[in-house]
Motif scaffolding. Sequence first.
Motif, mmCIF file in Angstrom:
data_model
loop_
_atom_site.group_PDB
_atom_site.id
_atom_site.type_symbol
_atom_site.label_atom_id
_atom_site.label_comp_id
_atom_site.label_asym_id
_atom_site.label_seq_id
_atom_site.Cartn_x
_atom_site.Cartn_y
_atom_site.Cartn_z
ATOM 1 N N ARG A 164 0.821 -1.208 0.000
ATOM 2 C CA ARG A 164 0.000 0.000 0.000
ATOM 3 C C ARG A 164 0.857 1.260 0.000
ATOM 4 O O ARG A 164 0.503 2.271 -0.613
ATOM 5 C CB ARG A 164 -0.935 0.014 1.231
ATOM 6 N N MET A 165 2.005 1.194 0.666
ATOM 7 C CA MET A 165 2.904 2.355 0.725
ATOM 8 C C MET A 165 3.718 2.513 -0.553
ATOM 9 O O MET A 165 4.036 3.626 -0.979
ATOM 10 C CB MET A 165 3.860 2.208 1.909
ATOM 11 N N MET A 166 4.061 1.386 -1.191
ATOM 12 C CA MET A 166 4.998 1.428 -2.311
ATOM 13 C C MET A 166 4.360 1.156 -3.674
ATOM 14 O O MET A 166 4.985 1.415 -4.708
ATOM 15 C CB MET A 166 6.118 0.400 -2.094
ATOM 16 N N GLY A 167 3.131 0.607 -3.679
ATOM 17 C CA GLY A 167 2.523 0.213 -4.956
ATOM 18 C C GLY A 167 3.209 -0.979 -5.568
ATOM 19 O O GLY A 167 3.185 -1.169 -6.782
ATOM 20 N N GLY A 168 3.863 -1.804 -4.738
ATOM 21 C CA GLY A 168 4.639 -2.944 -5.235
ATOM 22 C C GLY A 168 6.039 -2.503 -5.631
ATOM 23 O O GLY A 168 6.411 -1.331 -5.503
ATOM 24 N N LEU A 169 6.832 -3.455 -6.089
ATOM 25 C CA LEU A 169 8.186 -3.156 -6.560
ATOM 26 C C LEU A 169 8.106 -2.743 -8.026
ATOM 27 O O LEU A 169 7.647 -3.508 -8.869
ATOM 28 C CB LEU A 169 9.092 -4.387 -6.393
#
Length: 498
Positions: free
Chosen positions: A211-216
């Motif tokens: 949720r913080m990163m939108g995935g890698l």
Amino acid sequence: MTVMEKRLDRQILALAPEPAFRAPPANLEAEQALLGAILVNNDAFDRVSDFLKPDHFAEELHRRIYETAGQLIRAGKIATPVTLKTFLGEQDLGGMTIPQYLARLAAEATTIINAVDYGRAVHDLAVRRELIHIGEEVVNTAYDASVDSSPRMQIEEAERKLYAIAETGRYDGGFQRFSEALARAVDMAAKAWEREGGLSGVSTGLHDLDRMMGGLQPSDLVIVAGRPGMGKTALATNIAFNIAKNYRFELRPDGSHETVNGGVVGFFSLEMSSEQLATRIIAEQAQVPGYKIRRGDISESEFHRITAAAREMQAIPFYIDHTGGISIAQLTARARRLKRQRGLDLLVVDYLQLLSGSKSRSENRVQELTEITTGMKALAKELNVPIVALSQLSRQVESRDDKRPQLSDLRESGSIEQDADVVIFVYREEYYLNSKKPPEGTAEFQEWQQKAALAHGRAEVIIGKQRHGPTGTVELAFEGEYTRFSDLAQEDHLPARM
């Protein structure tokens, strides 16, 4: 040997064709046409200078003319036969002087419209000559190899040189219309909307972190840093295994695989052997403590869980390279090879400080680490995959009361912070509390017990830098005996109490 046999041998030798000696490919006419176009109109230089270098010319005088013309043009001056002759000296060109040769190049020049085509012809022939040179070098080195030179080292060196040719002087770069980049951005958003979890990148398997990163994100360099014992290898291993376990693909019309979920993972384990890494993953998946697996102190039910987990793990696309002490050039060559042969959606490097640079060892460690991080970021962009690289932190963390790491704690070089797209710190308060346990029965012990109970099984993942998202802290659950990170059960996520 009889007289008849000797006579027959002489006849065979006489009939055999003489060996043909081939000259390296070159097109001097194309070189002359290009240089003439540049001398007539300096705009032609701007059309080819992005990909064409002086070394690409086969004729040494042509190299000097191109290089000198480039220096004049970059300095804001004009490059003509008149201005160039001062810098090229005197040389007999078979009855022709250099000023006469320059004048002839300009007089016989064609239109500059063809300058790019001539430049590409010169470039392509230079690549062919370099390929011939590498091929000869491979053959000669194989014949005259020293005792300490292994075939694998020779293969990796040849691969490095071949990829250097492929990436140097490419003429497919330069400016592009914003509308093209815009179309790709919209396409990425559409795929994120369709993908499971609604992420633009590859899911880590940890929902709060996603949720913080939108995935890698593809082409991102993600640094996972922490002091020893914090669990950075465990976090990287958990993420890598989650991605490999969720791998799903669709067949393209050409028969290749297009990843639709999860991904193919390459893991460079420079510190641990592949067996140690596999034991960690088995412990995590089977929920059997790693120390019990190593000692063989397991029950029948635990053994069945281990074998079931091992069977499931055999089918996942998770590839490990546990060669120690490799250079960034070797890592790059092996990652490219894996991408070409198996596919690649995530690369993990454990850990950064165990890599070596490819330049001379006389350089200091800061310069070497700068080369490593710059090379790793370039590799992430080239392969268009996220690279997760682990990094140690300096000891100054231990001297502070609040031992939560900061960007300034990254060890040995500021290039780590500069080149990284995302910097993640792993911090566990429980680790430090366990090392400061006061005597039982004291007031300090009761206070410590309360803090230890709150910190037990919890870890903080601190996002200290993120180019395309917010910074902040994500709390995760950590099961030390299984080296396993998972989402923390939040109070608002729990079912309603009766």
